[in-house]
Design an enzyme around this catalytic site. Structure first.
Site, PDB file in Angstrom:
ATOM      1  N   ASN A  16       0.819  -1.203   0.000  1.00 49.55           N
ATOM      2  CA  ASN A  16       0.000   0.000   0.000  1.00 49.55           C
ATOM      3  C   ASN A  16       0.858   1.260   0.000  1.00 49.55           C
ATOM      4  OD1 ASN A  16      -2.128   1.608   2.369  1.00 49.55           O
ATOM      5  ND2 ASN A  16      -2.715   1.222   0.268  1.00 49.55           N
ATOM      6  N   LYS A 124       9.164   0.963   9.006  1.00 40.10           N
ATOM      7  CA  LYS A 124       9.072   1.170  10.458  1.00 40.10           C
ATOM      8  C   LYS A 124       9.435  -0.126  11.179  1.00 40.10           C
ATOM      9  CE  LYS A 124       6.435   4.704   9.001  1.00 40.10           C
ATOM     10  NZ  LYS A 124       5.859   4.875   7.656  1.00 40.10           N
ATOM     11  N   LYS A 209       5.853   5.206  17.379  1.00 38.93           N
ATOM     12  CA  LYS A 209       4.482   5.740  17.374  1.00 38.93           C
ATOM     13  C   LYS A 209       3.437   4.637  17.229  1.00 38.93           C
ATOM     14  CE  LYS A 209       3.204   5.206  13.031  1.00 38.93           C
ATOM     15  NZ  LYS A 209       4.057   5.525  11.892  1.00 38.93           N
ATOM     16  N   GLN A 304       2.103  -3.792  12.940  1.00 37.84           N
ATOM     17  CA  GLN A 304       3.439  -3.345  13.303  1.00 37.84           C
ATOM     18  C   GLN A 304       3.563  -3.020  14.791  1.00 37.84           C
ATOM     19  OE1 GLN A 304       6.064  -3.396  11.031  1.00 37.84           O
ATOM     20  NE2 GLN A 304       6.991  -3.325  13.045  1.00 37.84           N
TER      21      GLN A 304
END
Lengths: 358, 358
Positions: A16, A124, A209, A304
């Site tokens: 994506n 990430k 985050k 994640q």
């Protein structure tokens, strides 16, 4: 349309976010003479029931019908199922794979890239190893021996694909000229890019985050309201900052005010999929596991935030820092069903400066 | 229950937030011996159609049926319509009125309070004067000659009234002992308080965030999604920080990471009434004025963000700083219908470090 611009770009990954990145880049390479028009995008090949291949449909329709349906990537994005062929002539390598594949892909690329190629990581996550944890950009530099910048959000891919206003931060280590070239490759009127000399800080923001987004989703599932959610996000940001600086003393406070910091954090805590699955988890009373919920909500994609919470916990455990990071520890223990979702509400008091009278 | 604790508290104001503050304080004074149990709360008297008075119903039912219905304030909160009587014996004065009344009330109180009384301001907003702008805490100190701390959010009053987890920041200037006493008065297991030696910074956070909340509401009304909203909030935070430090060089960066900064900002941009009215404004295509919408949505209450945007604009204009603060200028011009709501999407590019190739 083809030109012989100085820099040829390859995008490694076509999920994506990878597809959106290729679209943004392709809109710039075609306009700017310093870049070669063509953007080669490595596709992990998939064959549809019809027998057609993913790379063929992308090249035929200029659209990734599986991971970014409905968005024209530009005719200068060329899908290529051959990893080595994708990178062979590339001067600029954009890494945007799931983080668990990064190491394997780097090893396959060793010795197959241009020696002067530059890399940027949009991935990430971190590699947790006994001998010390390692960010993905460092992994790329270590395995391939090339400079690696990072680009982090806020990047909810589908919104950027629709060309809605977004910001991103590029982190670099020494070479500002290279960072500026990356910024030129990515910046558009709807995708505002800033550069920061704090590669590790930027990457840690993008990584950590996701753990906070899990906590934000839990608060949503518990229906605690905006005030509580804001408090939990802020406490999460405080631990992100403290953890980053403790692990890498070079990390700068200012980085957390950039888009990669507070911007990406807010976007992820209100819009991302970590938040969404965590909300479902809390609504189930913590009875359905994250693995089970990922199946239903994410259709095969991995969450994640749960992985990163585990990685962070391992670092904290290894260093003996658990006591200083009650928020991170609590998120991990909730994800692994050692604590109930509502435990997230109890981890903030350590960070207030007032001891309550018993 | 009554005791003769050292410090007697008066709350000046009994609106939504004032009533919640009185409730929190009253739950602590009754438990802690250093405070006198009774909390006297000044009520701007209103008479209901039945002939009953607001202060009487509060004292009869221990509930502010107009501004905080359904919440028990505690039997030790005593509503008093007499301002002078409210403050006469008080050692600790909590100011929590609409900011436009602050000056008039201070003038009425001059010479009527204990000379050694201490104050804390929960009021958002600033006094803009030709000779320089002035925060409300300074106004209190100047008119009454007493020390004044500030306490700022995140504080969506109704959520705190329901005892949902919240954080707040107390800002002080020199006297840490006084700040600690205020923290002891306010802190509860669900209301976490930290203290920061940056009174002006804390107060500016609480004030300026309302301008950003307007912008966030505009983005909601324009249906731009989470990424764009996060970008606009981040750009707003950036101008909050830059404006505060330019106006008052003593302001600390760290303050913006506290609850009064990023916490209150997030809560207000997702939950507050500034956001709500601005969303309605954008949905009307900017055709209904804020004044008109305030009537419908807020039932007589005034929108702080619109007033503050005006005050900030006057300061920028006076100092010749408009060029550095495109976000603040744009919000003010949208509120006053000089620009369309979608103009908010165009003020971010100044803050990205990359100049686009035309």
């Amino acid at each position: 349309m083809e030109n012989e611009g100085v820099y040829k770009v390859a995008v490694i990954g076509s999920g994506n976010w990878g597809s959106v990145a290729a679209k943004i880049i392709a809109s710039n390479t075609i306009k700017q003479n310093i870049f070669h028009d063509e953007v080669r995008m490595w596709v992990y090949e998939e064959t549809f029931p019809s027998g057609e291949k993913l790379s063929e449909t992308i090249n035929g329709n200029h659209e990734n019908c599986k991971y970014l349906p409905g968005i024209n990537l530009g005719s200068n994005v060329i899908a290529d199922p051959d990893l080595e062929n994708t990178v062979r002539d590339a001067d600029m390598l954009v890494f945007v794979t799931p983080h668990s594949y990064a190491k394997g892909i780097c090893k396959r690329l060793a010795g197959k890239i241009k020696p002067k190629a530059k890399a940027i990581s949009l991935i990430k996550g971190m590699e947790v190893k006994k001998e010390g944890s390692c960010m993905i950009s460092k992994l790329i530099t270590d395995v391939l021996g090339i400079n690696c910048c990072v680009l982090m959000g806020a990047n909810i891919a589908n919104e950027i694909a629709e060309e809605k206003l977004s910001e991103a931060t590029i982190g670099y280590t020494e070479d500002k000229e290279v960072a500026n070239r990356w910024a030129q490759l990515f910046a558009t009127p709807y995708f505002l890019v800033s550069i920061v000399e704090d590669s590790i800080g930027v990457e840690l923001c993008g990584t950590l985050k996701n753990v906070v987004a899990i906590a934000a989703g839990l608060v949503d599932g518990l229906e605690m309201g905006n005030n509580t959610k804001a408090a939990i996000i802020r406490i999460g940001l405080k631990e992100m900052r403290a953890f980053s600086k403790l692990l890498f003393p070079s990390v700068k406070d200012n980085t957390f005010f950039e888009s990669c910091g507070v911007g990406d954090l807010i976007a992820s805590c209100y819009g991302g999929r970590n938040r969404r699955v965590a909300e479902a988890f809390a609504r189930s009373g913590g009875k359905k596991s994250f693995n089970e919920l990922e199946e239903g909500v994410l259709q095969g994609q991995k969450l994640q935030g749960v992985l990163t919470a585990q990685e962070v916990f391992e670092v904290l455990n290894d260093k003996g820092w658990e006591g200083q990071f009650p928020f991170f520890v609590t998120v991990h223990k909730i994800c692994t069903m050692q604590l109930s979702p509502s435990s997230i509400l109890k981890c903030g008091s350590v960070h207030s400066s007032i001891q309550l009278v018993p």
